[in-house]
Design a protein around this motif. Structure first.
Motif, mmCIF file in Angstrom:
data_model
loop_
_atom_site.group_PDB
_atom_site.id
_atom_site.type_symbol
_atom_site.label_atom_id
_atom_site.label_comp_id
_atom_site.label_asym_id
_atom_site.label_seq_id
_atom_site.Cartn_x
_atom_site.Cartn_y
_atom_site.Cartn_z
ATOM 1 N N SER A 136 0.869 -1.074 -0.242
ATOM 2 C CA SER A 136 0.106 -0.087 -0.036
ATOM 3 C C SER A 136 1.189 1.278 -0.019
ATOM 4 O O SER A 136 0.739 2.228 -0.546
ATOM 5 N N ALA A 137 1.506 1.601 0.369
ATOM 6 C CA ALA A 137 2.945 2.040 -0.069
ATOM 7 C C ALA A 137 3.027 2.829 -1.167
ATOM 8 O O ALA A 137 2.678 2.056 -2.678
ATOM 9 N N ASN A 138 4.440 3.953 -1.050
ATOM 10 C CA ASN A 138 3.777 4.596 -2.240
ATOM 11 C C ASN A 138 5.319 3.977 -3.167
ATOM 12 O O ASN A 138 6.557 3.446 -2.294
ATOM 13 N N LEU A 139 5.163 4.272 -4.308
ATOM 14 C CA LEU A 139 6.850 4.111 -4.925
ATOM 15 C C LEU A 139 7.791 4.329 -4.404
ATOM 16 O O LEU A 139 9.468 3.763 -3.908
ATOM 17 N N ALA A 140 8.234 5.810 -3.826
ATOM 18 C CA ALA A 140 9.346 6.721 -3.085
ATOM 19 C C ALA A 140 9.126 5.880 -1.628
ATOM 20 O O ALA A 140 10.896 5.362 -0.804
ATOM 21 N N GLY A 151 21.505 -1.599 6.234
ATOM 22 C CA GLY A 151 21.703 -0.616 6.938
ATOM 23 C C GLY A 151 21.805 0.514 5.513
ATOM 24 O O GLY A 151 23.040 1.947 6.055
ATOM 25 N N THR A 152 21.190 0.565 4.595
ATOM 26 C CA THR A 152 21.610 1.577 3.420
ATOM 27 C C THR A 152 19.896 2.582 3.346
ATOM 28 O O THR A 152 18.847 2.368 4.284
ATOM 29 N N GLU A 153 20.097 3.901 2.296
ATOM 30 C CA GLU A 153 18.915 4.610 2.210
ATOM 31 C C GLU A 153 18.521 3.754 0.690
ATOM 32 O O GLU A 153 18.895 3.682 -0.224
ATOM 33 N N VAL A 154 17.105 4.601 0.580
ATOM 34 C CA VAL A 154 16.684 4.379 -0.823
ATOM 35 C C VAL A 154 16.922 5.272 -1.983
ATOM 36 O O VAL A 154 17.156 6.917 -1.338
ATOM 37 N N GLU A 155 17.333 5.099 -3.007
ATOM 38 C CA GLU A 155 18.342 6.050 -4.162
ATOM 39 C C GLU A 155 17.094 6.713 -4.472
ATOM 40 O O GLU A 155 16.812 5.714 -5.377
ATOM 41 N N GLY A 160 12.446 8.773 -12.361
ATOM 42 C CA GLY A 160 11.721 7.570 -11.202
ATOM 43 C C GLY A 160 11.998 6.843 -10.546
ATOM 44 O O GLY A 160 10.954 5.907 -10.260
ATOM 45 N N VAL A 161 13.063 6.113 -11.147
ATOM 46 C CA VAL A 161 13.528 4.611 -10.212
ATOM 47 C C VAL A 161 14.268 5.175 -9.247
ATOM 48 O O VAL A 161 14.693 6.496 -8.644
ATOM 49 N N GLY A 175 12.860 -0.197 -7.785
ATOM 50 C CA GLY A 175 11.678 0.334 -8.343
ATOM 51 C C GLY A 175 11.546 1.243 -9.235
ATOM 52 O O GLY A 175 12.252 1.777 -9.088
ATOM 53 N N SER A 176 10.607 0.712 -9.372
ATOM 54 C CA SER A 176 10.223 1.975 -11.048
ATOM 55 C C SER A 176 8.666 1.714 -11.351
ATOM 56 O O SER A 176 7.994 0.798 -11.119
#
Length: 382
Positions: A136-140, A151-155, A160-161, A175-176
């Motif tokens: 249910s979460a958005n792509l970001a 232990g990292t972050e989403v880049e 929009g990838v 994620g795209s």
């Protein structure tokens, strides 16, 4: 699909004929459909939920597709789907994507806002994502739990990838957004149906017809038969004998869609292994030891991989050669034919005849179904 044996229902065919609304077997149906332009698989899920007073929940469903990257046979995906939950809190249908449906789609159209897929080159990572990502979460946001594990972050990348890497910079997941019209394909997946097959299936297909869903160029229908009565060497050796002798004739008889891209014969190791004279006398554990050296695949006309490998929740033999259809009667008639085959493999003691129509004559079908398939097989000379 989760399968459990109900032997009293399965064995009732020993004393009765297979009818169109009583196939005498627990069967799950996978029906590949295409929404009309302007609608999506979400529309069908919403209509099904409305009809039963239930609700729709988003889900992430695994799919694979061929890869253009050298050294990689395929990419694994999690695609956006929709579970239809009844008033009892149990799922009774799924509406998901099927990446084999391509020819009828216009990829140049803009993708639908909010629709996406997750990708990885490792199925184990995809399984991790399926367990921890919130559909249910958005792509970001959807990949944040995976980034937390490593232990990292989403880049955020161009176009929009979104990407997650591990601490050494190796890519874990992407994620795209979806290409144009990827919201239109709809693989309608039922839960296992054990009674009133025609009526229960039509409750799912009638709304699809009303919404003007259709059949794509590559569409197929897959039948998952509860394999509990087939978990023995004798039954599988009989199935192997039939597949070896009549596979092509069955395809002609049911009018297999030649545009379907994931069909084929068993590897020689499977056919040779199952037709050994000792196989009917092996117990299940012994047969699985034999099968450990075979090259099994699900992308064959008769898929026995899940059964032989004891894949959790998939104790099935899958028949994959039915053509695409949204016609309940046509699907059920073909399902009745293969219910007869499964019953013959599990319970009958007759020898396999050389002609397919002679084999069908041994199936415990109702007179009307028997007459239909005898007429077709005679007309085709099989």
């Amino acid at each position: 699909m989760v399968w459990a044996c109900n032997s009293s229902q399965l064995k009732q065919r020993e004393n009765g004929m297979i009818e169109l609304n009583d196939l005498g077997w627990k069967i799950g149906f996978e029906i590949e459909l295409l929404a009309p332009r302007g609608k999506s698989r979400r529309d069908l899920a919403d209509q099904l939920a409305q009809n039963c007073g239930g609700r729709v929940e988003r889900c992430l469903y695994p799919q694979s597709e061929p890869s253009a990257v050298e050294g990689m046979a395929s990419f694994d995906n999690l695609i956006l789907g929709f579970d239809v939950i009844g008033q009892n809190g149990k799922r009774f249908a799924r509406c998901v994507d099927d990446l084999t449906l391509q020819a009828d789609l216009d990829r140049n159209r803009p993708g639908e806002a909010g629709w996406y897929r997750l990708l990885s080159d490792d199925r184990r990572l995809l399984n991790l994502m399926q367990r921890h990502c919130d559909p249910s979460a958005n792509l970001a946001e959807v990949l944040k739990p995976v980034a937390a594990v490593f232990g990292t972050e989403v880049e955020a990348l161009p176009d929009g990838v979104f990407r997650v890497c591990d601490t050494s910079g190796l890519s874990i997941a992407l994620g795209s957004s979806l290409p144009g019209e990827r919201d239109r394909p709809c693989e309608l997946i039922t839960e296992p149906i054990d009674i009133d097959h025609r009526d229960n299936l039509d409750k799912l297909l009638a709304p699809a017809r009303e919404l003007e869903f259709g059949v794509a160029k590559e569409s197929a229908v897959h039948l998952h038969f509860d394999a509990t009565p087939l978990r023995n060497g004798r039954a599988l050796s009989r199935l192997a004998q039939i597949v070896r002798m009549h596979r092509v004739s069955f395809r002609r008889l049911v009018e297999t869609n030649e545009n379907n891209v994931r069909l084929g014969t068993w590897h020689k190791s499977v056919t040779t292994g199952l037709t050994q004279s000792k196989v009917p006398h092996l117990d299940w554990s012994q047969l699985q030891v034999e099968a450990s050296g075979w090259k099994l695949s699900k992308y064959v006309d008769f898929n026995i991989m899940n059964l032989l490998l004891d894949v959790s929740g998939k104790n099935t033999v899958e028949v994959r050669i039915l053509p695409g259809s949204i016609d309940t009667e046509a699907i059920i008639s073909r399902a009745a034919l293969f219910s007869g085959l499964m019953h013959w493999c599990a319970y009958d003691h007759a020898e396999s005849p050389k002609k397919l129509r002679e084999l069908i004559a041994q199936f415990e079908l109702s007179p009307a179904i028997q007459a239909h398939w005898q007429t077709r097989s005679a007309a085709m000379g099989v």
